[in-house]
Design a protein around this motif. Sequence first.
Motif, mmCIF file in Angstrom:
data_model
loop_
_atom_site.group_PDB
_atom_site.id
_atom_site.type_symbol
_atom_site.label_atom_id
_atom_site.label_comp_id
_atom_site.label_asym_id
_atom_site.label_seq_id
_atom_site.Cartn_x
_atom_site.Cartn_y
_atom_site.Cartn_z
ATOM 1 N N SER A 43 42.790 37.244 38.526
ATOM 2 C CA SER A 43 42.520 37.323 39.964
ATOM 3 C C SER A 43 41.553 38.481 40.258
ATOM 4 C CB SER A 43 43.828 37.507 40.715
ATOM 5 O OG SER A 43 43.613 37.505 42.092
ATOM 6 N N GLY A 46 37.471 38.287 39.575
ATOM 7 C CA GLY A 46 36.515 37.664 40.479
ATOM 8 C C GLY A 46 35.944 36.350 39.954
ATOM 9 N N SER A 47 36.471 35.867 38.831
ATOM 10 C CA SER A 47 36.018 34.587 38.270
ATOM 11 C C SER A 47 36.408 33.451 39.219
ATOM 12 C CB SER A 47 36.665 34.352 36.899
ATOM 13 O OG SER A 47 38.067 34.108 37.059
ATOM 14 N N GLU A 48 35.882 32.261 38.966
ATOM 15 C CA GLU A 48 36.254 31.106 39.793
ATOM 16 C C GLU A 48 37.761 30.861 39.726
ATOM 17 O OE1 GLU A 48 34.432 29.488 42.112
ATOM 18 O OE2 GLU A 48 33.014 31.078 41.604
ATOM 19 N N LYS A 51 39.529 33.525 41.715
ATOM 20 C CA LYS A 51 39.490 33.269 43.161
ATOM 21 C C LYS A 51 40.509 32.200 43.557
ATOM 22 C CE LYS A 51 34.632 34.531 43.551
ATOM 23 N NZ LYS A 51 33.268 33.998 43.483
ATOM 24 N N GLU A 54 43.920 33.804 43.476
ATOM 25 C CA GLU A 54 44.031 34.676 44.655
ATOM 26 C C GLU A 54 44.305 33.864 45.920
ATOM 27 O OE1 GLU A 54 44.088 38.088 47.013
ATOM 28 O OE2 GLU A 54 44.158 37.919 44.840
ATOM 29 N N SER A 55 43.732 32.662 46.004
ATOM 30 C CA SER A 55 43.930 31.832 47.194
ATOM 31 C C SER A 55 45.402 31.431 47.355
ATOM 32 C CB SER A 55 43.027 30.589 47.151
ATOM 33 O OG SER A 55 43.519 29.632 46.236
ATOM 34 N N SER A 58 47.636 35.289 47.607
ATOM 35 C CA SER A 58 47.423 36.025 48.860
ATOM 36 C C SER A 58 48.253 35.446 50.005
ATOM 37 C CB SER A 58 45.939 36.019 49.237
ATOM 38 O OG SER A 58 45.517 34.693 49.530
#
Length: 190
Positions: A43, A46-48, A51, A54-55, A58
């Motif tokens: 997470s 910052g890789s795809e 992300k 993280e979605s 979060s």
Amino acid sequence: MKKLFLIIGAPGSGKTTDAERIAANRSDIAVHYSTGELLRSESASGSERGKLIESFTSKGQLVPLHIVVQTIIHAIAEAPKDVILIDGYPRSVEQMKELDSVLSMRDDVKLQSIIEVEVSEATAKDRVLGRARGSDDNEEVFKNRMHVYLEPLEEIEKFYANKNLLHKINGERGIDEIVADMQKYIESKI
């Protein structure tokens, strides 16, 4: 070829500490990961995939199973050593089956063994409540975590025993004795 060892055990069984110590003792050949660390690290990268993770996190949602397994497989493939210890996985029958399915299609990673650190519920409870590291170390949360661990355990044990991959270690002893026993076993499998 990467050699994978999965280490499972009840909350408070010492599985993470055992794996960390073995990886430190054998840093020439081994590396240790926990599933949570892998997801946090991906997470933060910052890789795809990061992300995507993280979605979910979060919003306080569980990361979908296939993303968790992809993250684990990616970490194994990129590991700087050939012996990989992952603690706390699988935690469910679904996780076990998904990982087995993915591993069956790969020739660069081999599951050597799943090591179960066995402790009584009383010992696990004493250890977790005794360490009281955070707000989740209380009796009610412990009971829930223990239930989550025990519910799929019989099916997980049976699955890996049928593949001749299950190895149980007595986690009721002192840490040095447990680590020495587990390390000797891992070395015998590589």
